[in-house]
Design a protein around this motif. Structure first.
Motif, PDB file in Angstrom:
ATOM      1  N   GLN A  93     -16.134  39.606 -33.212  1.00  0.00           N
ATOM      2  CA  GLN A  93     -17.139  40.211 -34.085  1.00  0.00           C
ATOM      3  C   GLN A  93     -16.497  40.734 -35.363  1.00  0.00           C
ATOM      4  OE1 GLN A  93     -19.262  43.104 -31.644  1.00  0.00           O
ATOM      5  NE2 GLN A  93     -21.029  41.748 -31.648  1.00  0.00           N
ATOM      6  N   GLY A  94     -17.113  40.417 -36.469  1.00  0.00           N
ATOM      7  CA  GLY A  94     -16.646  40.923 -37.746  1.00  0.00           C
ATOM      8  C   GLY A  94     -15.483  40.174 -38.340  1.00  0.00           C
ATOM      9  N   THR A  95     -15.056  39.081 -37.711  1.00  0.00           N
ATOM     10  CA  THR A  95     -13.949  38.298 -38.245  1.00  0.00           C
ATOM     11  C   THR A  95     -14.351  36.840 -38.297  1.00  0.00           C
ATOM     12  OG1 THR A  95     -11.714  37.477 -37.830  1.00  0.00           O
ATOM     13  CG2 THR A  95     -12.957  38.189 -35.930  1.00  0.00           C
ATOM     14  N   ASP A  96     -13.861  36.113 -39.280  1.00  0.00           N
ATOM     15  CA  ASP A  96     -14.143  34.674 -39.308  1.00  0.00           C
ATOM     16  C   ASP A  96     -12.908  33.850 -39.002  1.00  0.00           C
ATOM     17  OD1 ASP A  96     -14.547  34.568 -42.940  1.00  0.00           O
ATOM     18  OD2 ASP A  96     -12.888  35.165 -41.662  1.00  0.00           O
ATOM     19  N   LYS A  97     -11.977  34.440 -38.237  1.00  0.00           N
ATOM     20  CA  LYS A  97     -10.874  33.658 -37.670  1.00  0.00           C
ATOM     21  C   LYS A  97     -11.453  32.886 -36.495  1.00  0.00           C
ATOM     22  CE  LYS A  97      -6.979  34.281 -34.553  1.00  0.00           C
ATOM     23  NZ  LYS A  97      -6.129  35.273 -33.868  1.00  0.00           N
ATOM     24  N   LEU A  98     -11.436  31.565 -36.588  1.00  0.00           N
ATOM     25  CA  LEU A  98     -12.062  30.735 -35.571  1.00  0.00           C
ATOM     26  C   LEU A  98     -11.035  30.173 -34.597  1.00  0.00           C
ATOM     27  CD1 LEU A  98     -14.690  28.721 -37.651  1.00  0.00           C
ATOM     28  CD2 LEU A  98     -15.071  30.701 -36.198  1.00  0.00           C
ATOM     29  N   ILE A  99     -11.424  30.161 -33.321  1.00  0.00           N
ATOM     30  CA  ILE A  99     -10.648  29.492 -32.278  1.00  0.00           C
ATOM     31  C   ILE A  99     -11.463  28.280 -31.872  1.00  0.00           C
ATOM     32  CG2 ILE A  99      -9.695  29.674 -29.957  1.00  0.00           C
ATOM     33  CD1 ILE A  99      -9.512  32.724 -30.497  1.00  0.00           C
ATOM     34  N   PHE A 100     -10.873  27.104 -32.043  1.00  0.00           N
ATOM     35  CA  PHE A 100     -11.581  25.850 -31.795  1.00  0.00           C
ATOM     36  C   PHE A 100     -11.206  25.263 -30.440  1.00  0.00           C
ATOM     37  CE2 PHE A 100     -13.695  24.630 -35.732  1.00  0.00           C
ATOM     38  CZ  PHE A 100     -13.095  25.438 -36.675  1.00  0.00           C
ATOM     39  N   GLY A 101     -12.151  24.519 -29.876  1.00  0.00           N
ATOM     40  CA  GLY A 101     -11.849  23.666 -28.737  1.00  0.00           C
ATOM     41  C   GLY A 101     -11.223  22.373 -29.224  1.00  0.00           C
ATOM     42  N   THR A 102     -10.915  21.487 -28.294  1.00  0.00           N
ATOM     43  CA  THR A 102     -10.252  20.235 -28.651  1.00  0.00           C
ATOM     44  C   THR A 102     -11.214  19.161 -29.142  1.00  0.00           C
ATOM     45  OG1 THR A 102     -10.329  19.625 -26.324  1.00  0.00           O
ATOM     46  CG2 THR A 102      -8.267  20.557 -27.136  1.00  0.00           C
ATOM     47  N   GLY A 103     -12.509  19.441 -29.034  1.00  0.00           N
ATOM     48  CA  GLY A 103     -13.482  18.518 -29.579  1.00  0.00           C
ATOM     49  C   GLY A 103     -13.986  17.477 -28.595  1.00  0.00           C
ATOM     50  N   THR A 104     -15.212  17.046 -28.813  1.00  0.00           N
ATOM     51  CA  THR A 104     -15.823  15.953 -28.048  1.00  0.00           C
ATOM     52  C   THR A 104     -16.370  14.927 -29.027  1.00  0.00           C
ATOM     53  OG1 THR A 104     -16.486  17.385 -26.217  1.00  0.00           O
ATOM     54  CG2 THR A 104     -17.643  15.279 -26.444  1.00  0.00           C
ATOM     55  N   ARG A 105     -15.964  13.695 -28.824  1.00  0.00           N
ATOM     56  CA  ARG A 105     -16.509  12.624 -29.661  1.00  0.00           C
ATOM     57  C   ARG A 105     -17.779  12.100 -29.020  1.00  0.00           C
ATOM     58  NH1 ARG A 105     -15.212  10.002 -33.848  1.00  0.00           N
ATOM     59  NH2 ARG A 105     -13.078  10.793 -33.870  1.00  0.00           N
ATOM     60  N   LEU A 106     -18.871  12.176 -29.760  1.00  0.00           N
ATOM     61  CA  LEU A 106     -20.163  11.657 -29.295  1.00  0.00           C
ATOM     62  C   LEU A 106     -20.397  10.289 -29.918  1.00  0.00           C
ATOM     63  CD1 LEU A 106     -22.934  11.978 -27.878  1.00  0.00           C
ATOM     64  CD2 LEU A 106     -23.759  13.086 -29.969  1.00  0.00           C
ATOM     65  N   GLN A 107     -20.633   9.309 -29.054  1.00  0.00           N
ATOM     66  CA  GLN A 107     -20.992   7.968 -29.514  1.00  0.00           C
ATOM     67  C   GLN A 107     -22.408   7.678 -29.047  1.00  0.00           C
ATOM     68  OE1 GLN A 107     -17.971   5.406 -27.772  1.00  0.00           O
ATOM     69  NE2 GLN A 107     -16.768   5.416 -29.652  1.00  0.00           N
ATOM     70  N   VAL A 108     -23.273   7.348 -29.991  1.00  0.00           N
ATOM     71  CA  VAL A 108     -24.647   7.001 -29.653  1.00  0.00           C
ATOM     72  C   VAL A 108     -24.841   5.528 -29.965  1.00  0.00           C
ATOM     73  CG1 VAL A 108     -27.082   7.486 -30.021  1.00  0.00           C
ATOM     74  CG2 VAL A 108     -25.401   9.344 -30.219  1.00  0.00           C
ATOM     75  N   PHE A 109     -25.108   4.754 -28.921  1.00  0.00           N
ATOM     76  CA  PHE A 109     -25.273   3.303 -29.080  1.00  0.00           C
ATOM     77  C   PHE A 109     -26.742   2.963 -29.305  1.00  0.00           C
ATOM     78  CE2 PHE A 109     -20.990   2.248 -28.337  1.00  0.00           C
ATOM     79  CZ  PHE A 109     -20.497   3.031 -27.305  1.00  0.00           C
ATOM     80  N   PRO A 110     -26.980   1.897 -30.094  1.00  0.00           N
ATOM     81  CA  PRO A 110     -28.375   1.515 -30.368  1.00  0.00           C
ATOM     82  C   PRO A 110     -29.064   0.923 -29.152  1.00  0.00           C
ATOM     83  CG  PRO A 110     -26.822  -0.048 -31.354  1.00  0.00           C
ATOM     84  CD  PRO A 110     -25.996   1.087 -30.818  1.00  0.00           C
TER      85      PRO A 110
END
Lengths: 116, 109
Positions: free
Chosen positions: B92-109
Motif C-alpha cells: 500500500q502506498g508504493t508503486d514498487k511492483l513484484i511480478f510473476g513469471t507470466g502466462t502466455r495466452l494463445q487464442v486459436f481461431p
C-alpha cells in the motif's frame, strides 16, 4: 507524447565492463523505476528515483547504481558486468500528480543487454 | 516473503472459450494487485487493478484474500487477447511492483 523512451535498444558488452542505460519518462511524470527482466522471467525491481534521489531499492548489488536528472530523465549504471547481467532492462515512469494511479507504471520498450 | 506465482507458462484456448489465468500471491499486509499485459511487439502495459473493480476488454479479476489469489477471467476469449500476461503486486502506498513469471495466452481461431 512519445511515452517512455530508452536507449540504446540493444548492446553487447564483455565481462568486467561497465554499461550505462538511459531513460526519458513520459511527459509529466516525475518518478522513474528500473526493472531487470531475464529470459522467461517477470520484471524484477531494481530501484526507483524521485526528486533525483533513490527512493526504493530491490535486491540488487551495489554494482547497480542510478541517477535522476532535474528533467526527470534517468540513467542505470552497471559496473563489473557478469554473464548473469544479460537481460532486458525496462524503465517505467509514474506520477500520481499526473493522473497515474499507484501501481500504474508506463513502461519503455527496454534495453537488451548481452554480456559475453 | 513477497511473491507472485503464476503456475501456467502457457495457456491455449480456442476463440469463444472461457479463459482463466491463475495468480497466487504471498504478502504480509494488504497488497494491491494488478494485471499487466504485453501484446506482440508492444510494451508492457497495465490491464487492470483490483482496487478499481473494473472490467477491461472483457477481463475481470477478483481479489480473494482467503485463497490469496487474483485470477484473471474472461468468459469468451478473442484472438486479439493473445499476449503475455503478468500478475503483479505492490504494498500500500508504493508503486514498487513484484511480478510473476507470466502466462502466455494463445487464442486459436
Amino acid at each position: 507524447d512519445a511515452g517512455v523512451t530508452q536507449s540504446p535498444t540493444h548492446l553487447i558488452k564483455t565481462r568486467g565492463q561497465q554499461v550505462t542505460l538511459r531513460c526519458s519518462p513520459k511527459s509529466g511524470h516525475d518518478t522513474v523505476s528500473w526493472y531487470q527482466q531475464a529470459l522467461g522471467q517477470g520484471p524484477q525491481f531494481i530501484f526507483q528515483y524521485y526528486e533525483e534521489e533513490e527512493r526504493q531499492r530491490g535486491n540488487f548489488p551495489d554494482r547497480f547504481s542510478g541517477h535522476q536528472f532535474p528533467n526527470y530523465s534517468s540513467e542505470l549504471n552497471v559496473n563489473a558486468l557478469l554473464l548473469g547481467d544479460s537481460a532486458l532492462y525496462l524503465c517505467a515512469s509514474s506520477s500520481p500528480i499526473a493522473g497515474a494511479s499507484i501501481g500504474e507504471l508506463f513502461f519503455g520498450e527496454g534495453s537488451r543487454l548481452t554480456v559475453l | 516473503a513477497q511473491r507472485v506465482t503464476q503456475p501456467e507458462k502457457l495457456l491455449s484456448v480456442f476463440k469463444g472459450a472461457p479463459v482463466e489465468l491463475k495468480c497466487n500471491y504471498s504478502y504480509s499486509g494488504s497488497p494491491e494487485l494488478f494485471w499487466y499485459v504485453q501484446y506482440s511487439r508492444q510494451r508492457l502495459q497495465l490491464l487492470l487493478r483490483h482496487i478499481s473493480r473494473e472490467s477491461i476488454k472483457g477481463f475481470t479479476a477478483d481479489l480473494n484474500k482467503g485463497e490469496t489469489s487474483f485470477h484473471l477471467k474472461k468468459p469468451f476469449a478473442q484472438e486479439e487477447d493473445s499476449a503475455m500476461y503478468y500478475c503483479a503486486l505492490s504494498g500500500q502506498g508504493t508503486d514498487k511492483l513484484i511480478f510473476g513469471t507470466g502466462t502466455r495466452l494463445q487464442v486459436f481461431p
